[in-house]
Design a protein around this motif. Structure first.
Motif, mmCIF file in Angstrom:
data_model
loop_
_atom_site.group_PDB
_atom_site.id
_atom_site.type_symbol
_atom_site.label_atom_id
_atom_site.label_comp_id
_atom_site.label_asym_id
_atom_site.label_seq_id
_atom_site.Cartn_x
_atom_site.Cartn_y
_atom_site.Cartn_z
ATOM 1 N N MET A 34 6.399 -9.153 8.356
ATOM 2 C CA MET A 34 6.025 -8.332 7.205
ATOM 3 C C MET A 34 7.222 -7.508 6.729
ATOM 4 O O MET A 34 7.972 -6.976 7.549
ATOM 5 C CB MET A 34 4.886 -7.392 7.611
ATOM 6 N N THR A 35 7.414 -7.415 5.428
ATOM 7 C CA THR A 35 8.545 -6.649 4.918
ATOM 8 C C THR A 35 8.243 -5.154 5.031
ATOM 9 O O THR A 35 7.100 -4.741 5.207
ATOM 10 C CB THR A 35 8.791 -6.959 3.427
ATOM 11 N N GLU A 36 9.312 -4.368 4.905
ATOM 12 C CA GLU A 36 9.165 -2.916 4.970
ATOM 13 C C GLU A 36 8.208 -2.441 3.874
ATOM 14 O O GLU A 36 7.379 -1.563 4.089
ATOM 15 C CB GLU A 36 10.538 -2.261 4.802
ATOM 16 N N GLN A 37 8.331 -3.064 2.701
ATOM 17 C CA GLN A 37 7.478 -2.672 1.575
ATOM 18 C C GLN A 37 6.001 -2.927 1.891
ATOM 19 O O GLN A 37 5.150 -2.077 1.631
ATOM 20 C CB GLN A 37 7.899 -3.446 0.321
ATOM 21 N N GLU A 38 5.734 -4.064 2.495
ATOM 22 C CA GLU A 38 4.343 -4.373 2.859
ATOM 23 C C GLU A 38 3.817 -3.392 3.906
ATOM 24 O O GLU A 38 2.680 -2.931 3.823
ATOM 25 C CB GLU A 38 4.240 -5.811 3.390
ATOM 26 N N LEU A 39 4.689 -3.090 4.883
ATOM 27 C CA LEU A 39 4.280 -2.132 5.913
ATOM 28 C C LEU A 39 3.982 -0.771 5.280
ATOM 29 O O LEU A 39 3.002 -0.111 5.624
ATOM 30 C CB LEU A 39 5.383 -1.996 6.969
ATOM 31 N N ASP A 93 -1.420 0.761 12.392
ATOM 32 C CA ASP A 93 -0.617 -0.290 13.027
ATOM 33 C C ASP A 93 0.643 -0.585 12.218
ATOM 34 O O ASP A 93 1.718 -0.824 12.776
ATOM 35 C CB ASP A 93 -1.433 -1.585 13.181
ATOM 36 N N ALA A 94 0.497 -0.560 10.898
ATOM 37 C CA ALA A 94 1.662 -0.779 10.042
ATOM 38 C C ALA A 94 2.669 0.346 10.242
ATOM 39 O O ALA A 94 3.872 0.107 10.340
ATOM 40 C CB ALA A 94 1.228 -0.851 8.576
ATOM 41 N N PHE A 95 2.165 1.566 10.341
ATOM 42 C CA PHE A 95 3.075 2.697 10.554
ATOM 43 C C PHE A 95 3.749 2.592 11.927
ATOM 44 O O PHE A 95 4.935 2.890 12.065
ATOM 45 C CB PHE A 95 2.321 4.023 10.415
ATOM 46 N N ALA A 96 2.978 2.129 12.921
ATOM 47 C CA ALA A 96 3.540 1.967 14.264
ATOM 48 C C ALA A 96 4.743 1.023 14.239
ATOM 49 O O ALA A 96 5.730 1.227 14.944
ATOM 50 C CB ALA A 96 2.474 1.441 15.224
ATOM 51 N N GLN A 97 4.666 -0.009 13.393
ATOM 52 C CA GLN A 97 5.783 -0.947 13.271
ATOM 53 C C GLN A 97 7.003 -0.255 12.666
ATOM 54 O O GLN A 97 8.138 -0.470 13.089
ATOM 55 C CB GLN A 97 5.375 -2.155 12.413
ATOM 56 N N LEU A 98 6.772 0.604 11.681
ATOM 57 C CA LEU A 98 7.874 1.357 11.076
ATOM 58 C C LEU A 98 8.499 2.309 12.105
ATOM 59 O O LEU A 98 9.718 2.517 12.130
ATOM 60 C CB LEU A 98 7.378 2.142 9.851
ATOM 61 N N VAL A 99 7.658 2.884 12.962
ATOM 62 C CA VAL A 99 8.160 3.752 14.035
ATOM 63 C C VAL A 99 9.046 2.936 14.968
ATOM 64 O O VAL A 99 10.171 3.316 15.288
ATOM 65 C CB VAL A 99 6.988 4.397 14.814
ATOM 66 N N GLU A 100 8.519 1.798 15.385
ATOM 67 C CA GLU A 100 9.244 0.896 16.277
ATOM 68 C C GLU A 100 10.636 0.554 15.712
ATOM 69 O O GLU A 100 11.637 0.602 16.401
ATOM 70 C CB GLU A 100 8.410 -0.383 16.461
ATOM 71 N N PHE A 124 6.896 9.353 -0.907
ATOM 72 C CA PHE A 124 8.003 8.420 -0.778
ATOM 73 C C PHE A 124 7.820 7.330 -1.815
ATOM 74 O O PHE A 124 6.967 6.469 -1.690
ATOM 75 C CB PHE A 124 8.048 7.842 0.630
ATOM 76 N N LYS A 125 8.648 7.392 -2.863
ATOM 77 C CA LYS A 125 8.440 6.499 -4.005
ATOM 78 C C LYS A 125 9.323 5.254 -3.930
ATOM 79 O O LYS A 125 9.316 4.428 -4.803
ATOM 80 C CB LYS A 125 8.748 7.237 -5.313
ATOM 81 N N GLY A 126 10.125 5.169 -2.872
ATOM 82 C CA GLY A 126 10.964 3.994 -2.748
ATOM 83 C C GLY A 126 12.265 4.073 -3.525
ATOM 84 O O GLY A 126 12.865 3.056 -3.830
ATOM 85 N N ASP A 127 12.697 5.327 -3.871
ATOM 86 C CA ASP A 127 14.018 5.492 -4.499
ATOM 87 C C ASP A 127 15.106 5.187 -3.477
ATOM 88 O O ASP A 127 16.217 4.799 -3.818
ATOM 89 C CB ASP A 127 14.225 6.923 -4.997
ATOM 90 N N SER A 128 14.785 5.418 -2.216
ATOM 91 C CA SER A 128 15.714 5.106 -1.141
ATOM 92 C C SER A 128 14.983 4.168 -0.190
ATOM 93 O O SER A 128 13.820 3.868 -0.389
ATOM 94 C CB SER A 128 16.098 6.397 -0.416
ATOM 95 N N THR A 129 15.693 3.695 0.862
ATOM 96 C CA THR A 129 14.975 2.884 1.840
ATOM 97 C C THR A 129 14.187 3.819 2.748
ATOM 98 O O THR A 129 14.496 5.005 2.861
ATOM 99 C CB THR A 129 15.945 2.050 2.710
ATOM 100 N N PHE A 130 13.174 3.265 3.410
ATOM 101 C CA PHE A 130 12.406 4.062 4.355
ATOM 102 C C PHE A 130 13.335 4.590 5.443
ATOM 103 O O PHE A 130 13.213 5.741 5.879
ATOM 104 C CB PHE A 130 11.283 3.211 4.980
ATOM 105 N N ALA A 131 14.310 3.766 5.856
ATOM 106 C CA ALA A 131 15.246 4.164 6.912
ATOM 107 C C ALA A 131 16.008 5.435 6.536
ATOM 108 O O ALA A 131 16.145 6.346 7.350
ATOM 109 C CB ALA A 131 16.215 3.028 7.198
ATOM 110 N N THR A 132 16.500 5.512 5.305
ATOM 111 C CA THR A 132 17.265 6.712 4.928
ATOM 112 C C THR A 132 16.331 7.908 4.756
ATOM 113 O O THR A 132 16.706 9.030 5.043
ATOM 114 C CB THR A 132 18.075 6.516 3.635
#
Ligand SMILES: [Zn+2]
Lengths: 263, 204
Positions: free
Chosen positions: B1-6, B16-23, B61-69
């Motif tokens: 799954m892409t970051e956007q989908e998560l 569960d999707a958020f848990a993946q982003l945490v991981e 979080f509107k996606g102006d940056s990546t979730f990582a940043t």
């Protein structure tokens, strides 16, 4: 040999950030320059050593995060009234003053809700629906409808006082010290103590509604606060109390905190 | 799954999707927090706070940056907040169990004591060298070589152009190399790495 002009390329090569043209240029130079080859290998080794400074996060970190996430659902966050009950008469009086004539049904919100629902159920209206039926769709002059208005309001909108409570909790609930709270006008004073020793005194102050009317705005202050800190420690709570937004969570890049709450 | 989908799923309340982003982000954020606070238990607290802030602030979080940043910035802010509070309020009472945790985090004394010791000494010397760099140099180098952020992400976080990040990184790497070369142990170690890599056909 003019090696200096190749060092930026060597560095970029480590990051896989060369264009095709740059790569060809660098490769041609590396074939004939042992110094630059040595430099590239050293910088590669150095990067490797840097990466090895990273440590593995504790295995429990993720599960702890998810525990917290689980106890802070993103939807249907319930109103937290515990603290206000503890504040007792003082808080109740304040709500009365603020909410004016509609205050009574609001204060009785928790008790009124089931009552209103059962009244609706008796009429055959699904319970969930009577919270979302817009006012103008309800039959005028129907006495049974009246309590629903109050229910609807308490179910969806927090009072500024309830929002203040959320911010107070956010800034002080997990300090590890004993906490004393006192309402003081539009502010709540927070005193943290360790036995008889006062550790910290601060206040969360209600600033009013945001320009777009969708958020309650607050600031957290203490004596000797710097201007930068005064600017930084500001909070917004959506009217439904679904979140406490701290400026430091500073949201999309380059967005001014105030601008977020302007239509 | 892409970051956007998560992200889309997490916004709708999917834990569960958020848990993946945490991981996907926890290692980088933990190390950032550890560098800033200097204490594993504080770093853990800061990362928890940052992820909780992210969870609660997802709608912003509107996606102006990546979730990582974005979470990187939240972690940095949470660490600054943590340090400020610690300064204002003194040391908070330690939570129960911390002493126990600290004990289990002691380095394992078993595997190759001599090798391990050299590794630890080398790490300490490397940290010292990093701390000697100018703050802008240290910052880009840590963000790139330790945190693995891209030029674009670093540029966004530091409000620079990717071109500036690129040239500043090159200077930072050379400055660090110079500092390490002045450290006897290190230059020997680096040239041994170099020979090995040379023999191996410049791999890595
Ligand atoms: Zn050369």
């Amino acid at each position: 040999m003019n090696c200096e002009r190749y060092t930026p390329l060597i560095s970029a090569a480590l990051d896989g950030a060369l264009t095709q043209e740059e790569r060809e240029l660098l490769e041609a130079h590396l074939r004939q320059c042992p110094d630059c080859r040595a430099l590239m290998e050293q910088l590669m080794a150095q990067d490797q050593l840097l990466e090895e400074l990273n440590e593995e996060p504790p295995a429990r970190l993720k599960s702890r995060v998810m525990e917290q996430v689980h106890t802070h659902p993103r939807r249907a966050r319930p109103a937290q009234r515990s603290l206000w009950k503890r504040w007792g008469a003082l808080a109740a009086a304040l709500v009365l003053v603020v909410a004016g004539s509609t205050a009574l049904p609001q204060l009785a919100g928790e008790e009124a809700a089931p009552q209103a629902s059962s009244a609706s159920l008796a009429e055959g209206t699904p319970r969930v629906d009577d919270r979302v039926v817009p006012f103008d769709m309800q039959e005028e002059g129907d006495a049974a409808v009246q309590p629903n208005l109050a229910t609807q309001e308490t179910a969806s909108d927090f009072s500024p006082e309830q929002a203040l409570e959320l911010v107070v909790d956010r800034v002080s609930a997990d300090s590890g010290y004993e906490r004393t709270l006192a309402l003081d006008g539009d502010a709540c004073r927070i005193t943290l103590t360790d036995g008889d020793t006062v550790i910290d005194e601060s206040a969360v102050e209600y600033l009013g509604l945001s320009d777009n009317g969708e958020y309650y705005l607050f600031r957290w202050t203490w004596e000797g606060q710097t201007d930068e800190e005064a600017d930084w420690y500001r909070y917004a709570v959506p009217l439904d109390g679904s979140a406490v937004i701290w400026r430091g969570e500073s949201l999309p890049d380059s967005t001014d905190f105030d601008q977020m709450f302007v239509q | 799954m892409t970051e956007q989908e998560l992200l889309d799923r997490a916004r709708r309340g999917d834990e569960d999707a958020f848990a993946q982003l945490v991981e996907d982000n926890q290692r980088r954020l933990y190390n950032l927090a550890l560098r800033m606070t200097g204490r594993p238990e504080d770093a853990e607290e800061v990362v928890q706070e940052a992820f909780l802030n992210a969870w609660r602030g997802l709608d912003f979080f509107k996606g102006d940056s990546t979730f990582a940043t974005w979470v990187y910035r939240l972690t940095s802010n949470a660490a600054i907040d943590h340090l400020r509070r610690a300064r204002r309020m003194g040391e908070p009472l330690s939570l129960s169990g911390d002493e126990e945790d600290a004990a289990t985090e002691l380095p394992d004394p078993d595997p190759g004591p001599q090798e391990e010791l050299e590794r630890t000494e080398r790490a300490a010397a490397l940290r010292r060298a990093l701390d000697t760099l100018s703050p802008p140099h240290r910052q880009v180098l840590e963000m790139r070589a330790l945190d693995g952020l891209s030029y674009e992400e670093i540029a966004q976080l530091l409000d620079l152009t990717p071109g500036t990040v690129k040239s500043r990184l090159a200077r930072a790497r050379l400055a660090l190399k110079k500092l390490l070369a002045e450290d006897g142990n290190f230059s020997a170690f680096l040239s041994s790495m170099e020979t090995e890599q040379g023999k191996g056909g410049g791999g890595g």
